[in-house]
Design an enzyme around this catalytic site. Structure first.
Site, PDB file in Angstrom:
ATOM      1  N   LYS A  14       0.005  17.258 -73.530  1.00 22.54           N
ATOM      2  CA  LYS A  14       0.469  16.822 -74.865  1.00 22.54           C
ATOM      3  C   LYS A  14      -0.710  16.603 -75.817  1.00 22.54           C
ATOM      4  O   LYS A  14      -0.681  17.047 -76.956  1.00 22.54           O
ATOM      5  CB  LYS A  14       1.260  15.494 -74.766  1.00 22.54           C
ATOM      6  CG  LYS A  14       2.547  15.578 -73.981  1.00 22.54           C
ATOM      7  CD  LYS A  14       3.315  14.265 -74.049  1.00 22.54           C
ATOM      8  CE  LYS A  14       2.612  13.093 -73.394  1.00 22.54           C
ATOM      9  NZ  LYS A  14       2.431  13.222 -71.941  1.00 22.54           N
ATOM     10  N   ARG A  87       8.555   7.081 -75.737  1.00 27.62           N
ATOM     11  CA  ARG A  87       8.588   7.203 -74.282  1.00 27.62           C
ATOM     12  C   ARG A  87       9.766   6.461 -73.668  1.00 27.62           C
ATOM     13  O   ARG A  87       9.903   6.459 -72.437  1.00 27.62           O
ATOM     14  CB  ARG A  87       7.302   6.615 -73.712  1.00 27.62           C
ATOM     15  CG  ARG A  87       6.244   7.640 -73.299  1.00 27.62           C
ATOM     16  CD  ARG A  87       5.070   6.878 -72.737  1.00 27.62           C
ATOM     17  NE  ARG A  87       4.203   7.631 -71.896  1.00 27.62           N
ATOM     18  CZ  ARG A  87       3.025   8.132 -72.266  1.00 27.62           C
ATOM     19  NH1 ARG A  87       2.620   8.023 -73.508  1.00 27.62           N
ATOM     20  NH2 ARG A  87       2.252   8.731 -71.393  1.00 27.62           N
ATOM     21  N   ARG A 126      -8.373  16.563 -64.963  1.00 30.35           N
ATOM     22  CA  ARG A 126      -8.781  15.767 -66.138  1.00 30.35           C
ATOM     23  C   ARG A 126      -9.590  14.547 -65.726  1.00 30.35           C
ATOM     24  O   ARG A 126     -10.487  14.112 -66.449  1.00 30.35           O
ATOM     25  CB  ARG A 126      -7.525  15.342 -66.920  1.00 30.35           C
ATOM     26  CG  ARG A 126      -7.834  14.630 -68.223  1.00 30.35           C
ATOM     27  CD  ARG A 126      -6.585  14.390 -69.043  1.00 30.35           C
ATOM     28  NE  ARG A 126      -5.652  13.490 -68.392  1.00 30.35           N
ATOM     29  CZ  ARG A 126      -4.413  13.240 -68.823  1.00 30.35           C
ATOM     30  NH1 ARG A 126      -3.960  13.848 -69.902  1.00 30.35           N
ATOM     31  NH2 ARG A 126      -3.627  12.399 -68.190  1.00 30.35           N
ATOM     32  N   ARG A 132     -10.702   8.151 -67.183  1.00 32.94           N
ATOM     33  CA  ARG A 132      -9.542   7.253 -67.258  1.00 32.94           C
ATOM     34  C   ARG A 132      -9.178   6.737 -65.883  1.00 32.94           C
ATOM     35  O   ARG A 132      -8.937   7.524 -64.962  1.00 32.94           O
ATOM     36  CB  ARG A 132      -8.337   8.010 -67.855  1.00 32.94           C
ATOM     37  CG  ARG A 132      -8.401   8.134 -69.356  1.00 32.94           C
ATOM     38  CD  ARG A 132      -7.281   9.000 -69.898  1.00 32.94           C
ATOM     39  NE  ARG A 132      -5.944   8.571 -69.493  1.00 32.94           N
ATOM     40  CZ  ARG A 132      -4.833   9.109 -69.970  1.00 32.94           C
ATOM     41  NH1 ARG A 132      -4.891  10.070 -70.867  1.00 32.94           N
ATOM     42  NH2 ARG A 132      -3.655   8.678 -69.566  1.00 32.94           N
ATOM     43  N   ARG A 144       3.023   6.734 -62.665  1.00 32.73           N
ATOM     44  CA  ARG A 144       3.214   7.238 -64.044  1.00 32.73           C
ATOM     45  C   ARG A 144       4.305   8.305 -64.075  1.00 32.73           C
ATOM     46  O   ARG A 144       5.108   8.357 -65.018  1.00 32.73           O
ATOM     47  CB  ARG A 144       1.898   7.807 -64.586  1.00 32.73           C
ATOM     48  CG  ARG A 144       0.933   6.707 -64.990  1.00 32.73           C
ATOM     49  CD  ARG A 144      -0.473   7.230 -65.128  1.00 32.73           C
ATOM     50  NE  ARG A 144      -0.649   8.147 -66.225  1.00 32.73           N
ATOM     51  CZ  ARG A 144      -1.657   9.014 -66.327  1.00 32.73           C
ATOM     52  NH1 ARG A 144      -2.557   9.099 -65.363  1.00 32.73           N
ATOM     53  NH2 ARG A 144      -1.756   9.810 -67.361  1.00 32.73           N
TER      54      ARG A 144
HETATM   55  P1  AMP Z   1      -1.152   8.696 -72.426  1.00 31.44           P
HETATM   56  O1  AMP Z   1      -2.547   8.727 -72.977  1.00 31.44           O
HETATM   57  O2  AMP Z   1      -0.128   9.167 -73.403  1.00 31.44           O
HETATM   58  O3  AMP Z   1      -1.057   9.369 -71.091  1.00 31.44           O
HETATM   59  O4  AMP Z   1      -0.812   7.145 -72.157  1.00 31.44           O
HETATM   60  C1  AMP Z   1      -1.566   6.392 -71.253  1.00 31.44           C
HETATM   61  C2  AMP Z   1      -0.857   5.082 -70.967  1.00 31.44           C
HETATM   62  O5  AMP Z   1      -0.704   4.344 -72.177  1.00 31.44           O
HETATM   63  C3  AMP Z   1       0.547   5.197 -70.404  1.00 31.44           C
HETATM   64  O6  AMP Z   1       0.559   5.388 -68.994  1.00 31.44           O
HETATM   65  C4  AMP Z   1       1.127   3.833 -70.794  1.00 31.44           C
HETATM   66  O7  AMP Z   1       0.609   2.810 -69.966  1.00 31.44           O
HETATM   67  C5  AMP Z   1       0.527   3.636 -72.184  1.00 31.44           C
HETATM   68  N1  AMP Z   1       1.381   4.214 -73.246  1.00 31.44           N
HETATM   69  C6  AMP Z   1       1.045   5.225 -74.096  1.00 31.44           C
HETATM   70  N2  AMP Z   1       2.051   5.484 -74.933  1.00 31.44           N
HETATM   71  C7  AMP Z   1       3.049   4.643 -74.615  1.00 31.44           C
HETATM   72  C8  AMP Z   1       4.371   4.438 -75.110  1.00 31.44           C
HETATM   73  N3  AMP Z   1       4.875   5.176 -76.109  1.00 31.44           N
HETATM   74  N4  AMP Z   1       5.122   3.476 -74.523  1.00 31.44           N
HETATM   75  C9  AMP Z   1       4.647   2.711 -73.528  1.00 31.44           C
HETATM   76  N5  AMP Z   1       3.419   2.863 -73.001  1.00 31.44           N
HETATM   77  C10 AMP Z   1       2.619   3.811 -73.542  1.00 31.44           C
END
Ligand code: AMP
Length: 193
Positions: A14, A87, A126, A132, A144
């Site tokens: 994404k 989400r 990644r 991360r 996740r």
């Molecule tokens: P991402 O970088 O999109 O993979 O997000 C990393 C982490 O951030 C996720 O595993 C959640 O812990 C948190 N996170 C990001 N976006 C959201 C969202 N829209 N709702 C809830 N948690 C989020």
């Protein structure tokens, strides 16, 4: 003005694709994951509150991310590409409300699909460069993906009903997926009123 959501499971790409589209079509790339990581990095109280959840691979609270997106939408007049939000169904409902409040219309939600094995492979790849914590641990990755199945996948039905959803195959090379995405955005631009 185009307003898009790039939707999909962890590891599907994404962020990469939202970045490419943002640059090509002059849209503001809004990633809630990046916003949350910036909060943690800055040592803010909000960052401290969400750190443990993110490291475990839990979703953070709806109220937290909705407030971040609200603030980001208030700060720009350009079209946006949302990555990692919504989400949950509650976030999707809130986004409808936020877009109305900020005088925006959702053009399209593009879901990128890839098989689970490929998602896990990409997250491992990644992890070598992202640094991360949530990319580096197998239990966290599994969690996740579970969070995605349970809480995020129902968002697909929410957007199917409203006719805004387009799904594409994202299991191949970045270039192939990128080409499909650009075809969709070109179509949207050509046909937007
Ligand atoms: P991402 O970088 O999109 O993979 O997000 C990393 C982490 O951030 C996720 O595993 C959640 O812990 C948190 N996170 C990001 N976006 C959201 C969202 N829209 N709702 C809830 N948690 C989020």
């Amino acid at each position: 003005m185009e307003n898009l959501v790039i939707f999909g499971a962890p590891g599907v790409g994404k962020g990469t694709h939202a970045g490419i589209l943002a640059e090509k079509y002059n849209l503001l790339h809004l990633s809630t994951g990046d916003m949350l990581r910036a909060e943690i990095q800055s040592g803010s109280p909000l960052g401290e509150r969400v750190r443990a959840k993110m490291e475990k691979g839990d979703l953070v609270g709806d109220d937290v991310v909705i407030a971040l997106v609200d603030k980001a939408l208030a700060s720009t007049n350009s079209g946006v590409i949302l990555d990692g939000f919504p989400r949950t169904v509650q976030q999707a409902q809130a986004l409808d409300f936020l877009f109305k409040n900020h005088g925006r219309r959702m053009n399209c939600v593009i879901s990128i699909d890839a098989p689970r094995d490929e998602l896990v492979r990409r997250i491992h790849e990644r992890a070598l460069i992202s640094g991360r914590a949530d990319d580096a641990n197998d239990d966290t990755i599994r969690h996740r993906l579970e969070e995605y199945e349970q809480k995020t996948k129902p968002v697909i039905d929410f957007y199917k009903v409203s006719g805004l959803l387009v799904s594409i195959d994202g299991s191949g090379e970045i270039n192939q997926t990128s080409m499909r995405l650009c075809q969709i955005v070109d179509y949207l631009i050509k046909h937007s009123k």
